[in-house]
Each structure stands twice: as C-alpha cells, then as structure tokens.
Design an enzyme around this catalytic site. Structure first.
Site, PDB file in Angstrom:
ATOM      1  N   GLY A  63       0.870  -1.167   0.000  1.00  0.00           N
ATOM      2  CA  GLY A  63       0.000   0.000   0.000  1.00  0.00           C
ATOM      3  C   GLY A  63       0.904   1.213   0.000  1.00  0.00           C
ATOM      4  O   GLY A  63       1.825   1.298  -0.815  1.00  0.00           O
ATOM      5  N   GLU A  64       0.700   2.098   0.935  1.00  0.00           N
ATOM      6  CA  GLU A  64       1.559   3.277   1.052  1.00  0.00           C
ATOM      7  C   GLU A  64       2.006   3.366   2.514  1.00  0.00           C
ATOM      8  O   GLU A  64       1.189   3.597   3.397  1.00  0.00           O
ATOM      9  CB  GLU A  64       0.772   4.516   0.603  1.00  0.00           C
ATOM     10  CG  GLU A  64       1.535   5.801   0.730  1.00  0.00           C
ATOM     11  CD  GLU A  64       2.913   5.741   0.074  1.00  0.00           C
ATOM     12  OE1 GLU A  64       3.004   5.349  -1.108  1.00  0.00           O
ATOM     13  OE2 GLU A  64       3.907   6.058   0.756  1.00  0.00           O
ATOM     14  N   SER A  65       3.297   3.176   2.716  1.00  0.00           N
ATOM     15  CA  SER A  65       3.778   3.031   4.096  1.00  0.00           C
ATOM     16  C   SER A  65       3.568   4.287   4.925  1.00  0.00           C
ATOM     17  O   SER A  65       3.311   4.197   6.132  1.00  0.00           O
ATOM     18  CB  SER A  65       5.252   2.627   4.098  1.00  0.00           C
ATOM     19  OG  SER A  65       6.034   3.589   3.417  1.00  0.00           O
ATOM     20  N   CYS A  99       6.116  -5.377   0.585  1.00  0.00           N
ATOM     21  CA  CYS A  99       6.254  -4.056  -0.019  1.00  0.00           C
ATOM     22  C   CYS A  99       6.160  -2.967   1.049  1.00  0.00           C
ATOM     23  O   CYS A  99       7.074  -2.836   1.860  1.00  0.00           O
ATOM     24  CB  CYS A  99       5.257  -3.893  -1.157  1.00  0.00           C
ATOM     25  SG  CYS A  99       5.779  -2.606  -2.309  1.00  0.00           S
ATOM     26  N   ARG A 138      12.907   3.224   0.346  1.00  0.00           N
ATOM     27  CA  ARG A 138      11.584   3.338  -0.303  1.00  0.00           C
ATOM     28  C   ARG A 138      11.741   3.663  -1.787  1.00  0.00           C
ATOM     29  O   ARG A 138      12.670   4.366  -2.161  1.00  0.00           O
ATOM     30  CB  ARG A 138      10.771   4.466   0.326  1.00  0.00           C
ATOM     31  CG  ARG A 138      10.122   4.126   1.626  1.00  0.00           C
ATOM     32  CD  ARG A 138       9.314   5.314   2.128  1.00  0.00           C
ATOM     33  NE  ARG A 138       8.095   5.530   1.356  1.00  0.00           N
ATOM     34  CZ  ARG A 138       7.647   6.736   1.021  1.00  0.00           C
ATOM     35  NH1 ARG A 138       8.300   7.828   1.354  1.00  0.00           N
ATOM     36  NH2 ARG A 138       6.529   6.840   0.335  1.00  0.00           N
ATOM     37  N   ILE A 178       5.812  -3.228  -7.299  1.00  0.00           N
ATOM     38  CA  ILE A 178       5.043  -2.002  -7.571  1.00  0.00           C
ATOM     39  C   ILE A 178       5.595  -0.888  -6.684  1.00  0.00           C
ATOM     40  O   ILE A 178       5.396  -0.899  -5.465  1.00  0.00           O
ATOM     41  CB  ILE A 178       3.540  -2.218  -7.285  1.00  0.00           C
ATOM     42  CG1 ILE A 178       2.988  -3.413  -8.083  1.00  0.00           C
ATOM     43  CG2 ILE A 178       2.749  -0.945  -7.617  1.00  0.00           C
ATOM     44  CD1 ILE A 178       1.637  -3.911  -7.632  1.00  0.00           C
ATOM     45  N   ARG A 179       6.300   0.048  -7.282  1.00  0.00           N
ATOM     46  CA  ARG A 179       6.949   1.138  -6.528  1.00  0.00           C
ATOM     47  C   ARG A 179       7.602   0.571  -5.262  1.00  0.00           C
ATOM     48  O   ARG A 179       7.390   1.038  -4.148  1.00  0.00           O
ATOM     49  CB  ARG A 179       5.942   2.248  -6.175  1.00  0.00           C
ATOM     50  CG  ARG A 179       5.285   2.835  -7.421  1.00  0.00           C
ATOM     51  CD  ARG A 179       4.536   4.121  -7.132  1.00  0.00           C
ATOM     52  NE  ARG A 179       5.474   5.172  -6.771  1.00  0.00           N
ATOM     53  CZ  ARG A 179       5.348   5.964  -5.704  1.00  0.00           C
ATOM     54  NH1 ARG A 179       4.338   5.811  -4.880  1.00  0.00           N
ATOM     55  NH2 ARG A 179       6.221   6.896  -5.465  1.00  0.00           N
ATOM     56  N   HIS A 239       5.031  -8.396  -4.286  1.00  0.00           N
ATOM     57  CA  HIS A 239       3.652  -8.693  -3.859  1.00  0.00           C
ATOM     58  C   HIS A 239       3.338 -10.174  -4.065  1.00  0.00           C
ATOM     59  O   HIS A 239       2.849 -10.548  -5.129  1.00  0.00           O
ATOM     60  CB  HIS A 239       2.665  -7.843  -4.665  1.00  0.00           C
ATOM     61  CG  HIS A 239       2.672  -6.410  -4.282  1.00  0.00           C
ATOM     62  ND1 HIS A 239       1.720  -5.843  -3.476  1.00  0.00           N
ATOM     63  CD2 HIS A 239       3.543  -5.420  -4.572  1.00  0.00           C
ATOM     64  CE1 HIS A 239       1.985  -4.572  -3.282  1.00  0.00           C
ATOM     65  NE2 HIS A 239       3.091  -4.281  -3.947  1.00  0.00           N
ATOM     66  N   GLU A 298       0.969 -11.799  -2.984  1.00  0.00           N
ATOM     67  CA  GLU A 298      -0.476 -12.084  -2.924  1.00  0.00           C
ATOM     68  C   GLU A 298      -1.141 -11.986  -4.296  1.00  0.00           C
ATOM     69  O   GLU A 298      -2.303 -12.330  -4.431  1.00  0.00           O
ATOM     70  CB  GLU A 298      -1.162 -11.130  -1.929  1.00  0.00           C
ATOM     71  CG  GLU A 298      -1.342  -9.692  -2.395  1.00  0.00           C
ATOM     72  CD  GLU A 298      -0.065  -8.868  -2.369  1.00  0.00           C
ATOM     73  OE1 GLU A 298       1.017  -9.415  -2.090  1.00  0.00           O
ATOM     74  OE2 GLU A 298      -0.153  -7.664  -2.667  1.00  0.00           O
TER      75      GLU A 298
HETATM   76  N1  GLN Z   1       6.043   2.942  -2.396  1.00  0.00           N
HETATM   77  C1  GLN Z   1       5.199   2.461  -1.343  1.00  0.00           C
HETATM   78  C2  GLN Z   1       5.628   2.976   0.022  1.00  0.00           C
HETATM   79  O1  GLN Z   1       6.583   3.658   0.147  1.00  0.00           O
HETATM   80  C3  GLN Z   1       5.158   0.951  -1.308  1.00  0.00           C
HETATM   81  C4  GLN Z   1       4.492   0.426  -2.551  1.00  0.00           C
HETATM   82  C5  GLN Z   1       3.711  -0.835  -2.370  1.00  0.00           C
HETATM   83  O2  GLN Z   1       3.463  -1.296  -1.257  1.00  0.00           O
HETATM   84  N2  GLN Z   1       3.278  -1.382  -3.462  1.00  0.00           N
HETATM   85  O3  GLN Z   1       4.986   2.717   0.988  1.00  0.00           O
END
Ligand code: GLN
Length: 202
Positions: free
Chosen positions: A52-54, A84, A113, A141-142, A182, A184
């Site tokens: 997600g987004e940390s 992630c 990150r 993913i990122r 990921h 999952e």
């Molecule tokens: N870039 C996101 C972060 O810094 C992590 C990306 C992800 O969980 N797919 O949290």
C-alpha cells in the site's frame, strides 16, 4: 479435519491490498482476519502487513492506536510478514522515508523506499527464493529494496538480472519475513505457506 493447530493470521487492514492476502491465507489453511483494532490484533497468532503506502499506513496505525500494540507484539515474538509497504513498516531503518514516518520495526534492515526508480516503477521478474524448489514470479510495484541487512538477517532472495541485479528483495529474521514484491497477486501461495509454517511452529 487434520486436527493440527489452525492459527489465526491477521492482515493489517488500515489501507492497501488486504483482500488478496486474506484469500491467500485461507488458501494455505489458516484462519484469516482483517485487523483494524487492538482487540483484533490480540486475537492473532501472526500478522501480514500488506502493500500500500507506508506513510499512510503509519499515520493510520497511530490514529487507530495500533502502532504501540504492533510494536509490543512484534517485540514479544509474534510472527509477522511484511510485503512491499509492509516490509518498510517492519524495517528498523528507512531511507527516503518521510521525516515523520513511523515504523513498527523488528527487522534489522535498512530499507530504501521507491528504490527501483521512476523508469521501473513496476516490473515483474522471476526470483530464486531460499526454501522454494521453483522460482517465484515476483511483481514489484513502486517497491523498496533492502539496502543493508544485519548479521541475523537471512537473505531469501535477490534480483537476478537487470540494473538492480543483486539487490535484496526478500528476508527472514527469526519469526519475521518480508518481501519487497507482492506475493499475494498471481495465485502462487508458497510464500504464504512458508509464513503459515513460521506461525504454526511458533
Ligand atoms: N512505495 C510504497 C511505500 O513507500 C510501497 C508500494 C507498495 O506497497 N506497493 O509505501
């Protein structure tokens, strides 16, 4: 019914790809539970922290009064699997984080990150993972990577090819596991199975 211990594994459900992890956990035979409140965390034998987004997840963990309970549980030995953004949350040290970004910590690693850069925001590659007979098709993913790992950290996988070849993207330290990708997505549940094994053996 096999009669073996069927543990409850939570998925931190503040933000991110929760549902896919719940399905993967059910598929490997554990009881899966979304966790948003401290009593739900208390009911868990292990926890997945999803992607997600940390930065958002860390803010929500504070707002939902989950950060300290999470730190306590991890410190006292609860198995946890971060993927992630979840890897970032389990890291003791974060590079390129926000100044106010909190982590749960527990893994003696420095995680960078968004490490793969803009050109390769998202990509897929096959990885050899320690303990698995066949490679894992990994979706990034990122994603972060592990920039530095302490002596007690076992490296489970590194990127094999391309500009990031050699970068550490899966680790284990005792009851903590983390992947930069990921696991999952795509229906391959072997890493969830590995984590369920950690939870079952306690
Ligand atoms: N870039 C996101 C972060 O810094 C992590 C990306 C992800 O969980 N797919 O949290």
């Amino acid at each position: 019914m096999t009669g073996r211990f069927r543990p409850t594994v939570g998925v931190l459900a503040l933000q991110g790809d929760v549902r896919e992890h719940l399905h993967a956990l059910e598929a490997v035979g554990v009881r899966a539970l979304p966790v948003r409140r401290p009593p739900e965390l208390a009911a868990c034998d292990g926890l997945v922290i999803p992607g997600g987004e940390s930065t958002t997840m860390s803010k929500l963990a504070v707002a939902f009064e989950l950060l300290e309970p999470l730190r306590d549980r991890v410190k006292t030995g609860m198995p946890a699997f971060g993927t992630c953004a979840g890897m970032i949350l389990l890291a003791d040290r974060v590079t390129d984080g926000r100044p106010d970004q909190e982590t749960v910590g527990g893994l003696d690693v420095t995680v960078r990150r968004n490490a793969f850069g803009r050109q390769v925001d998202s990509f897929e590659t096959d990885l050899d993972v320690v303990g698995l007979a066949e490679p894992v098709h990994a979706v990034f993913i990122r994603a972060p990577w592990v920039e530095q790992a302490g002596a007690d950290v076992e490296v489970l996988a590194r990127v094999a090819v391309g500009p990031a070849a050699g970068r550490i993207v899966a680790v284990r330290q005792g009851r903590l596991m983390a992947t930069a990708f990921h696991p999952e997505v795509g229906g391959d549940t072997r890493l969830h199975e590995m984590f369920a094994g950690v939870v079952r053996t306690g």
